[in-house]
Design a protein around this motif. Sequence first.
Motif, mmCIF file in Angstrom:
data_model
loop_
_atom_site.group_PDB
_atom_site.id
_atom_site.type_symbol
_atom_site.label_atom_id
_atom_site.label_comp_id
_atom_site.label_asym_id
_atom_site.label_seq_id
_atom_site.Cartn_x
_atom_site.Cartn_y
_atom_site.Cartn_z
ATOM 1 N N GLY A 24 -14.195 -24.592 -26.201
ATOM 2 C CA GLY A 24 -13.737 -23.714 -27.252
ATOM 3 C C GLY A 24 -13.751 -22.273 -26.774
ATOM 4 N N THR A 25 -14.144 -21.375 -27.657
ATOM 5 C CA THR A 25 -14.355 -19.982 -27.289
ATOM 6 C C THR A 25 -15.790 -19.638 -27.625
ATOM 7 O OG1 THR A 25 -12.052 -19.448 -27.790
ATOM 8 C CG2 THR A 25 -13.587 -17.607 -27.620
ATOM 9 N N PRO A 26 -16.676 -19.570 -26.618
ATOM 10 C CA PRO A 26 -18.093 -19.353 -26.894
ATOM 11 C C PRO A 26 -18.352 -17.961 -27.451
ATOM 12 C CG PRO A 26 -17.655 -19.163 -24.555
ATOM 13 C CD PRO A 26 -16.388 -19.652 -25.181
ATOM 14 N N GLU A 27 -19.453 -17.841 -28.195
ATOM 15 C CA GLU A 27 -19.899 -16.530 -28.626
ATOM 16 C C GLU A 27 -20.511 -15.825 -27.415
ATOM 17 O OE1 GLU A 27 -22.475 -16.647 -31.953
ATOM 18 O OE2 GLU A 27 -21.122 -17.841 -33.188
ATOM 19 N N ILE A 28 -19.876 -14.756 -26.993
ATOM 20 C CA ILE A 28 -20.277 -14.087 -25.758
ATOM 21 C C ILE A 28 -21.347 -13.047 -26.057
ATOM 22 C CG2 ILE A 28 -19.475 -12.641 -23.845
ATOM 23 C CD1 ILE A 28 -16.760 -13.978 -24.106
ATOM 24 N N ASP A 29 -22.410 -13.073 -25.305
ATOM 25 C CA ASP A 29 -23.457 -12.077 -25.396
ATOM 26 C C ASP A 29 -22.863 -10.688 -25.144
ATOM 27 O OD1 ASP A 29 -25.529 -10.384 -23.672
ATOM 28 O OD2 ASP A 29 -26.685 -11.673 -25.029
ATOM 29 N N PHE A 30 -23.255 -9.720 -25.992
ATOM 30 C CA PHE A 30 -22.652 -8.386 -25.888
ATOM 31 C C PHE A 30 -22.855 -7.778 -24.508
ATOM 32 C CE2 PHE A 30 -22.882 -3.742 -26.316
ATOM 33 C CZ PHE A 30 -21.607 -3.482 -26.810
ATOM 34 N N GLY A 31 -24.091 -7.921 -23.965
ATOM 35 C CA GLY A 31 -24.349 -7.377 -22.641
ATOM 36 C C GLY A 31 -23.513 -8.048 -21.582
ATOM 37 N N ALA A 32 -23.350 -9.370 -21.703
ATOM 38 C CA ALA A 32 -22.539 -10.106 -20.734
ATOM 39 C C ALA A 32 -21.074 -9.700 -20.828
ATOM 40 C CB ALA A 32 -22.691 -11.605 -20.966
ATOM 41 N N LYS A 33 -20.609 -9.464 -22.064
ATOM 42 C CA LYS A 33 -19.212 -9.049 -22.237
ATOM 43 C C LYS A 33 -18.976 -7.692 -21.579
ATOM 44 C CE LYS A 33 -15.557 -8.452 -25.675
ATOM 45 N NZ LYS A 33 -15.210 -8.514 -27.115
ATOM 46 N N THR A 34 -19.950 -6.805 -21.724
ATOM 47 C CA THR A 34 -19.840 -5.497 -21.077
ATOM 48 C C THR A 34 -19.764 -5.649 -19.562
ATOM 49 O OG1 THR A 34 -21.062 -4.454 -22.887
ATOM 50 C CG2 THR A 34 -20.949 -3.251 -20.800
#
Length: 519
Positions: A24-34
Amino acid sequence: MPLSLSLAVVLFSTFACALQAELGTPEIDFGAKTCCNALSSLLPGQVFWPSSGRYIAQQSSYYSGEQATMTPACRVSPESTFDVSRILELASARKCHFAVRTGGHMAWTGASNIGSEGFAIDMQRVKGVELLENKSVVSFGAGSRWRDVYALLQPENLTTVGGRVGDVGVGGFLLGGGIGFLSAEHGFGSDNVINYEVVLANGSVINANREQHSNLYWALKLGSTNFGIVTRFDMLTFPQGLVWGGSQFFAIKDAPVLLERLVTFTEKLATDPKGFFGLSLAWNPEAKDYIIWTLQTYLQPEPYPALWSEFVSLTPLVDMMGIKSLVDITEEFQEADPGKRGRSRWLSMTYKANAQFHLDLHAKGIELFEPYHDHAGVHWAVSVQPIPARFATVAAENGGNPTCLRESHGDLWVMLITTDWLDPSDDNIMNTNAEALLTWAENEAQRRDLFSPFIYMNYASGSESVMARSTDHETLKKMIQVKKTYDPQDSFDALWHGGFKLPQNEGQKPAMNYDRSEL
């Protein structure tokens, strides 16, 4: 151990559908997204997000289905050592969590993948194979597979101490030691590496060999994920023409005789180290019966040489032995074992070569697993292969390695427990029973004075204390000091998920290996 090809096709189809649904589309950790956004700016076109086809393709190419269902925030594909250097420099500066995948053949959850808290560095584009030093050395990128290396070497009638399945990645194999067709004669694969190009936590690139950074060179022979990301290996080559080898399958009733003769075979490797013989007692879910699968190779085109004299009188159910190239054999083994694509657990230990112990181990496995044979995709096996005493001698000749193996320990067998299943609701019972079988084996081996502390890293699970068990106290102390020299901030302990970690000091337990198979 291996499933039949037809069953594997069914498992892959089931896995592919499940993976599409699970990712699916996982909920991405904010720090990881950065971190991923920063990577995307740093390496445009080389960062892939969960919705992309490249991300899904990389995920689905892991050997184990459980690894593939982890969902990193993004995946980055470096194409050079310089790219890896920039990635690590960024990760250290921004405290980004990451995992590194070369071949992706390790079975346990999180061995070379990560969840949404970080990104995966996929090394498969860091390739390239070339011959150097008048063809005495082969040099290859860490993202290569062994079939890539062998494809260059075979036309030159050369080989090296590499994997026995073509699709296995070079990186994990060599950083875990590596047992190959030539190992009885030349030791672990890592004993034959003469240079590592490695990127350190701060992004700097160095070469480690006997002359430069020799302490790191020694430690990397059992390095796992502790010291740096190796981007290139330079290995010794050896002349090699056609061989005699392949597979034979036997009825389970032949197990006592085969195992007794494997003890003799292991002893004879001291005088003729050109042989390899692996043996697996496996539950065959298609036939609803147990079967013995053997993998055999003699490094000369000579059927049934003197080393095999004990086996001549035995009649296999299926005989696939013949005069072939090593490349042919690695592809045969690949076809027999194309990947689990479902749930899987591997566990390993080592003991003195002993037929009755392995028979008793199999009997204990029947007690634990037989009640679940009717569950979807359940398959299990207990397998052995020799580690003759001369492994330690060869290691010493090549500058030594960190393992605790000594010639005085005698001839040993590395044992592998493999369990496979399809239904996630069976995770608890299958993992629990696999652990119970290993615990029984370790306790019983100690009671019978057969136990060796060595754990072969490439067959182990993240729940096993590989680094502490496979080295002695002084060696572990030395490895920890090497790590402090090359990663003084302990960045890799904090940020690099997966692999087998050293303890921060010799009195502590090893750092978390991130094995989530029991969660």
